[in-house]
Design an enzyme around this catalytic site. Structure first.
Site, PDB file in Angstrom:
ATOM      1  N   TYR A  37     -86.011  58.508 -79.256  1.00  0.00           N
ATOM      2  CA  TYR A  37     -86.351  58.552 -77.782  1.00  0.00           C
ATOM      3  C   TYR A  37     -87.917  58.656 -77.478  1.00  0.00           C
ATOM      4  O   TYR A  37     -88.463  58.485 -76.852  1.00  0.00           O
ATOM      5  CB  TYR A  37     -85.474  59.100 -76.845  1.00  0.00           C
ATOM      6  CG  TYR A  37     -85.633  58.924 -75.457  1.00  0.00           C
ATOM      7  CD1 TYR A  37     -85.938  57.902 -75.095  1.00  0.00           C
ATOM      8  CD2 TYR A  37     -85.168  60.662 -74.696  1.00  0.00           C
ATOM      9  CE1 TYR A  37     -86.183  57.521 -73.349  1.00  0.00           C
ATOM     10  CE2 TYR A  37     -85.248  59.985 -73.020  1.00  0.00           C
ATOM     11  CZ  TYR A  37     -86.500  59.179 -72.252  1.00  0.00           C
ATOM     12  OH  TYR A  37     -85.548  58.426 -71.413  1.00  0.00           O
ATOM     13  N   LYS A  41     -82.338  76.068 -80.445  1.00  0.00           N
ATOM     14  CA  LYS A  41     -83.677  75.462 -79.924  1.00  0.00           C
ATOM     15  C   LYS A  41     -83.962  77.661 -79.403  1.00  0.00           C
ATOM     16  O   LYS A  41     -85.291  77.327 -79.852  1.00  0.00           O
ATOM     17  CB  LYS A  41     -83.390  74.945 -78.330  1.00  0.00           C
ATOM     18  CG  LYS A  41     -83.279  73.531 -78.020  1.00  0.00           C
ATOM     19  CD  LYS A  41     -84.430  72.918 -78.844  1.00  0.00           C
ATOM     20  CE  LYS A  41     -84.092  71.791 -79.524  1.00  0.00           C
ATOM     21  NZ  LYS A  41     -85.531  70.757 -79.547  1.00  0.00           N
ATOM     22  N   TYR A  69     -76.203  73.648 -79.801  1.00  0.00           N
ATOM     23  CA  TYR A  69     -77.464  72.792 -79.006  1.00  0.00           C
ATOM     24  C   TYR A  69     -78.466  74.032 -78.863  1.00  0.00           C
ATOM     25  O   TYR A  69     -79.420  74.221 -79.611  1.00  0.00           O
ATOM     26  CB  TYR A  69     -77.288  71.742 -78.859  1.00  0.00           C
ATOM     27  CG  TYR A  69     -78.265  71.333 -78.275  1.00  0.00           C
ATOM     28  CD1 TYR A  69     -79.121  70.502 -78.642  1.00  0.00           C
ATOM     29  CD2 TYR A  69     -78.983  71.827 -77.047  1.00  0.00           C
ATOM     30  CE1 TYR A  69     -80.586  70.421 -78.749  1.00  0.00           C
ATOM     31  CE2 TYR A  69     -80.346  70.884 -76.606  1.00  0.00           C
ATOM     32  CZ  TYR A  69     -81.150  70.503 -76.945  1.00  0.00           C
ATOM     33  OH  TYR A  69     -82.290  70.011 -77.491  1.00  0.00           O
ATOM     34  N   ARG A 124     -68.038  69.474 -64.897  1.00  0.00           N
ATOM     35  CA  ARG A 124     -68.104  68.850 -66.136  1.00  0.00           C
ATOM     36  C   ARG A 124     -68.128  70.493 -67.533  1.00  0.00           C
ATOM     37  O   ARG A 124     -68.828  71.774 -66.475  1.00  0.00           O
ATOM     38  CB  ARG A 124     -69.565  68.448 -66.944  1.00  0.00           C
ATOM     39  CG  ARG A 124     -69.091  68.600 -68.330  1.00  0.00           C
ATOM     40  CD  ARG A 124     -70.144  66.732 -68.807  1.00  0.00           C
ATOM     41  NE  ARG A 124     -71.693  67.420 -67.771  1.00  0.00           N
ATOM     42  CZ  ARG A 124     -72.977  66.454 -68.368  1.00  0.00           C
ATOM     43  NH1 ARG A 124     -72.754  65.515 -69.318  1.00  0.00           N
ATOM     44  NH2 ARG A 124     -74.059  67.055 -68.558  1.00  0.00           N
ATOM     45  N   SER A 180     -68.443  58.761 -63.662  1.00  0.00           N
ATOM     46  CA  SER A 180     -68.206  59.807 -63.092  1.00  0.00           C
ATOM     47  C   SER A 180     -69.359  60.930 -61.874  1.00  0.00           C
ATOM     48  O   SER A 180     -69.844  61.331 -63.160  1.00  0.00           O
ATOM     49  CB  SER A 180     -67.120  60.160 -63.807  1.00  0.00           C
ATOM     50  OG  SER A 180     -65.997  59.128 -64.308  1.00  0.00           O
ATOM     51  N   ASN A 196     -78.964  71.827 -88.834  1.00  0.00           N
ATOM     52  CA  ASN A 196     -80.142  70.675 -89.174  1.00  0.00           C
ATOM     53  C   ASN A 196     -81.452  71.155 -88.105  1.00  0.00           C
ATOM     54  O   ASN A 196     -82.475  71.280 -88.344  1.00  0.00           O
ATOM     55  CB  ASN A 196     -79.567  69.204 -88.431  1.00  0.00           C
ATOM     56  CG  ASN A 196     -80.381  67.842 -88.145  1.00  0.00           C
ATOM     57  OD1 ASN A 196     -81.009  67.331 -89.247  1.00  0.00           O
ATOM     58  ND2 ASN A 196     -81.264  67.932 -87.424  1.00  0.00           N
ATOM     59  N   GLY A 217     -84.578  66.518 -84.443  1.00  0.00           N
ATOM     60  CA  GLY A 217     -83.764  67.365 -84.137  1.00  0.00           C
ATOM     61  C   GLY A 217     -82.064  66.971 -83.910  1.00  0.00           C
ATOM     62  O   GLY A 217     -82.176  65.947 -83.490  1.00  0.00           O
ATOM     63  N   LEU A 245     -77.140  61.368 -67.507  1.00  0.00           N
ATOM     64  CA  LEU A 245     -76.761  60.636 -66.439  1.00  0.00           C
ATOM     65  C   LEU A 245     -77.433  59.548 -66.422  1.00  0.00           C
ATOM     66  O   LEU A 245     -77.051  58.363 -66.164  1.00  0.00           O
ATOM     67  CB  LEU A 245     -77.319  61.994 -64.720  1.00  0.00           C
ATOM     68  CG  LEU A 245     -77.409  60.946 -64.015  1.00  0.00           C
ATOM     69  CD1 LEU A 245     -76.051  61.051 -63.700  1.00  0.00           C
ATOM     70  CD2 LEU A 245     -77.244  62.186 -62.801  1.00  0.00           C
ATOM     71  N   ASN A 264     -85.026  67.244 -67.908  1.00  0.00           N
ATOM     72  CA  ASN A 264     -84.658  66.290 -67.879  1.00  0.00           C
ATOM     73  C   ASN A 264     -85.641  64.741 -68.426  1.00  0.00           C
ATOM     74  O   ASN A 264     -85.747  64.462 -67.265  1.00  0.00           O
ATOM     75  CB  ASN A 264     -83.587  66.298 -66.646  1.00  0.00           C
ATOM     76  CG  ASN A 264     -82.501  67.196 -67.081  1.00  0.00           C
ATOM     77  OD1 ASN A 264     -82.757  68.507 -66.954  1.00  0.00           O
ATOM     78  ND2 ASN A 264     -81.570  67.150 -67.044  1.00  0.00           N
ATOM     79  N   SER A 267     -86.143  73.460 -74.664  1.00  0.00           N
ATOM     80  CA  SER A 267     -85.153  72.592 -74.354  1.00  0.00           C
ATOM     81  C   SER A 267     -85.860  74.174 -72.394  1.00  0.00           C
ATOM     82  O   SER A 267     -84.912  75.185 -73.175  1.00  0.00           O
ATOM     83  CB  SER A 267     -84.169  72.404 -74.136  1.00  0.00           C
ATOM     84  OG  SER A 267     -83.107  72.054 -73.347  1.00  0.00           O
TER      85      SER A 267
END
Ligand code: NAD
Ligand code: WQD
Length: 336
Positions: free
Chosen positions: A10, A152, A148, A291, A215, A98, A81, A199, A178, A123
């Protein structure tokens, strides 16, 4: 020549577009584990320029040796990654292998080839639940709550100690907030496998009819409307920050950290409304419990990058929403 790892992904595909547009020669290394060759082909069509492509793994030392022998690499932009927080909780060893081993093998190959300039995709997750807002580069990092995030922080620390031991290295750790949106052509964008975790891809798939409703995870945070607040940055702005960082670390050796964010925090409901307004589409949603692992708010102080890199995010929420929808609408099933 630039080595772009993860260049089919991406963010990497948008980086490839920026590099080719700026007339860099590029070799992409990607094992296509979470991406599609179509992205590379489209960027070549969009720019009218070609890149080299090696299908291979950053953990494959032999492949890297061959690559550094074959191409005269000046610097590495390291995007390759795995990036799913939930998956990393279920498969931590796969993530360590990885992301951490992969980066280590890459750094060793760079050292052997005497290539000592690298820009790394880090990140804002390294700040954990941040001790202060907005987050500056001096805000303390904290032990990440998921594997994850740990990968980083671990790679950042490896590179920092490498620069300490050999000051001829020059490293940029770019802490993304983000990333959202897509190139305005609608030709490349985010194509998550399965149900999106993030999102904006979720909202886009509700809009295109692939998912029924969003949600909203948590409406009882200590934020203006109770939903989580984040610093969403347009992917095109984000990749431009990498070119600025590359220029900077070429002129100023050492270990450098920059936040790449806009400095603006928006809530989940702000994002829903902005998408609806920009694209004239209703996004049905339901308020749900929080969450696990989420924090209330996270947004950058972007001033270090503004001062040192002369780079600043320029594209606002409306553009992020319009470009997300343009990509999703013209590619309802992504690249497949
Ligand atoms: P992505 O999954 O779309 O792209 C990553 C690319 O790396 C994919 O093309 C994948 O095939 C490739 N890859 C993975 N492991 C590899 C390996 N061992 N060898 C060779 N290629 C490999 O993800 P993205 O969103 O473009 O993210 C790019 C980088 O930015 C990642 O390092 C990610 O952790 C980081 N990042 C992403 C975000 C985000 O929200 N998207 C936020 C902060 C940091
Ligand atoms: C944003 C907000 C959710 C989905 C993650 C990683 C982080 C970085 C970026 C790589 C939060 C809410 C989300 C949904 C929702 N990645 N939300 N419904 O969690 O800030 O960051 O991606 O480095 O490491 O953790 O991004 O897009 O998942 O969530 O209500 O279906 O949207 O609770 O408040 P996040 P996100």
């Amino acid at each position: 020549m630039i080595l772009l790892t993860g260049g089919a992904g991406y963010i990497g595909s948008h980086m490839l577009f920026e590099l080719l547009t700026a007339n860099y020669e590029v070799v992409v290394l990607d094992n296509l584990c979470n991406s599609n060759m179509t992205a590379i082909n489209r960027v070549q069509q969009m720019t009218g320029k070609a890149c080299h492509f090696v299908e291979g793994d950053i953990r494959d030392a032999g492949c890297l040796t061959d690559l550094f022998n074959q191409y005269a690499i000046d610097a590495v932009l390291h995007f390759a990654g795995l990036k799913s927080v939930g998956e990393s909780v279920a498969q931590p060893l796969r993530y360590f292998d990885n992301n951490i081993t992969g980066s280590l093998v890459l750094l060793k190959a760079m050292q052997s080839a005497q290539v000592k300039r690298i820009v790394f995709s880090s990140s804002a997750t390294v700040y954990g639940d941040p001790a202060e807002l907005p987050i500056t580069e001096s805000t303390p990092t904290s032990m990440p709550t998921n594997p994850y995030g740990y990968t980083k922080l671990a790679v950042e620390q490896m590179m920092m100690q490498l620069v300490d031991s050999d000051p001829s290295w020059s490293v940029a750790a770019l802490r993304y907030f983000n990333p959202v949106g897509a190139h305005s052509s609608g030709q490349i964008g985010e194509d998550p496998k399965g149900i999106p975790n993030n999102l904006l891809p979720y909202i886009a798939q509700v809009a295109v009819g692939r998912l029924q409703q969003l949600s909203v995870f948590g409406a009882d945070y200590n934020t203006p409307d109770g939903t989580g607040v984040r610093d969403y940055i347009h992917v095109v702005d984000l990749v431009k920050g990498h070119l600025a960082a590359l220029t900077y670390i070429t002129a100023n050796l050492g270990y450098h950290i920059w936040n790449l964010g806009t400095g603006e925090g928006y809530s989940v409901l702000d994002m829903v409304r902005a998408f609806e307004k920009a694209n004239n589409i209703d996004i049905p949603y339901k308020l749900e419990p929080r969450r696990a692992g989420d924090i209330a708010a996270c947004y950058a102080d972007p001033n270090k990058a503004i001062a040192e890199l002369n780079w600043q995010a320029e594209l606002g929420l409306e553009q992020m929403m319009a470009d997300t929808w343009h990509w999703q609408r013209t590619n309802p099933h992504g690249y497949s």
